[in-house]
Design a protein around this motif. Sequence first.
Motif, PDB file in Angstrom:
ATOM      1  N   ASP A 293       0.807  -1.207   0.000  1.00  0.00           N
ATOM      2  CA  ASP A 293       0.000   0.000   0.000  1.00  0.00           C
ATOM      3  C   ASP A 293       0.847   1.266   0.000  1.00  0.00           C
ATOM      4  N   MET A 294       1.933   1.256   0.767  1.00  0.00           N
ATOM      5  CA  MET A 294       2.769   2.444   0.833  1.00  0.00           C
ATOM      6  C   MET A 294       3.402   2.739  -0.529  1.00  0.00           C
ATOM      7  N   ASP A 295       3.781   1.690  -1.250  1.00  0.00           N
ATOM      8  CA  ASP A 295       4.343   1.878  -2.583  1.00  0.00           C
ATOM      9  C   ASP A 295       3.306   2.486  -3.523  1.00  0.00           C
ATOM     10  N   VAL A 296       2.073   2.003  -3.427  1.00  0.00           N
ATOM     11  CA  VAL A 296       1.016   2.527  -4.285  1.00  0.00           C
ATOM     12  C   VAL A 296       0.811   4.014  -4.027  1.00  0.00           C
ATOM     13  N   VAL A 297       0.676   4.377  -2.756  1.00  0.00           N
ATOM     14  CA  VAL A 297       0.456   5.785  -2.407  1.00  0.00           C
ATOM     15  C   VAL A 297       1.631   6.640  -2.856  1.00  0.00           C
ATOM     16  N   ALA A 298       2.865   6.178  -2.585  1.00  0.00           N
ATOM     17  CA  ALA A 298       4.047   6.958  -2.966  1.00  0.00           C
ATOM     18  C   ALA A 298       4.148   7.096  -4.478  1.00  0.00           C
ATOM     19  N   GLY A 299       3.813   6.049  -5.212  1.00  0.00           N
ATOM     20  CA  GLY A 299       3.865   6.109  -6.667  1.00  0.00           C
ATOM     21  C   GLY A 299       2.852   7.080  -7.239  1.00  0.00           C
ATOM     22  N   LEU A 300       1.646   7.069  -6.684  1.00  0.00           N
ATOM     23  CA  LEU A 300       0.618   7.996  -7.150  1.00  0.00           C
ATOM     24  C   LEU A 300       1.009   9.432  -6.836  1.00  0.00           C
ATOM     25  N   GLU A 301       1.570   9.643  -5.659  1.00  0.00           N
ATOM     26  CA  GLU A 301       1.990  10.997  -5.290  1.00  0.00           C
ATOM     27  C   GLU A 301       3.160  11.473  -6.142  1.00  0.00           C
ATOM     28  N   ALA A 302       3.977  10.534  -6.632  1.00  0.00           N
ATOM     29  CA  ALA A 302       5.100  10.905  -7.501  1.00  0.00           C
ATOM     30  C   ALA A 302       4.643  11.297  -8.898  1.00  0.00           C
TER      31      ALA A 302
END
Length: 229
Positions: free
Chosen positions: A89-98
């Motif tokens: 989940d953290m990767d998904v959120v960080a990727g979307l924010e990037a």
Amino acid sequence: MKLGGVSRVLLIEDDPAVREGLELALSRHGHRVRAVESGELGLDRLRADVPDVVVLDLMLPGMDGFEVCRRIRAIGEVPIIMLTARGDDMDVVAGLEAGADDYVVKPVQPRVLEARIRAVLRRIGRDQAELERHRDLTIDRAGLVVTNRGEPVSLAPTELRLLLELSGTPGRVHSRQQLLESVWEQDYFGDSRLVDACVQRLRAKIEDDSTAPVYVQTVRGFGYRFGPV
């Protein structure tokens, strides 16, 4: 831009088996695929020949996918679909924010990735012949140009599609699920975090104060609406 109806896909994936499998599957669906194994090579390829969409693995050696995503966004507004491990989940959120527009979890099902690519290409290919003015914000639907106080606003394709969807019906509340279906063209496998992350990025670009938004307003417990109302 598509070449003779063929979509150009830049695939950045370090795993040889995954890279070769996706390259073959996407090619069979009519895409022109350029596959590379590192972020550095992907950025070099993108600068030489801008694709229609980038498929980007987050877990790359050397320069990771998050940094690659940020650098792609600094170069231009090409759509980015990221590949991430299931449940991260953290990767998904960080990727979307990037700056990613969408994501597909591993192990990747080629038919799902193909559907996401087609969906994002359909979204950026649509335009509507209208010129809208909302206070300092002007939206040219025909030219797909957004300006704020006369200055152009650079929006990623999904950010633009979200703005067009919300601004088309000022004051109407859109649920996250409705936005997933209309902007991302997803139903049961959609994720509301796509909407929230895209709203945050959009606000940062069009609002004077993203913590007190005038245009993209939150309706607690329901979703979002476009103002001022």
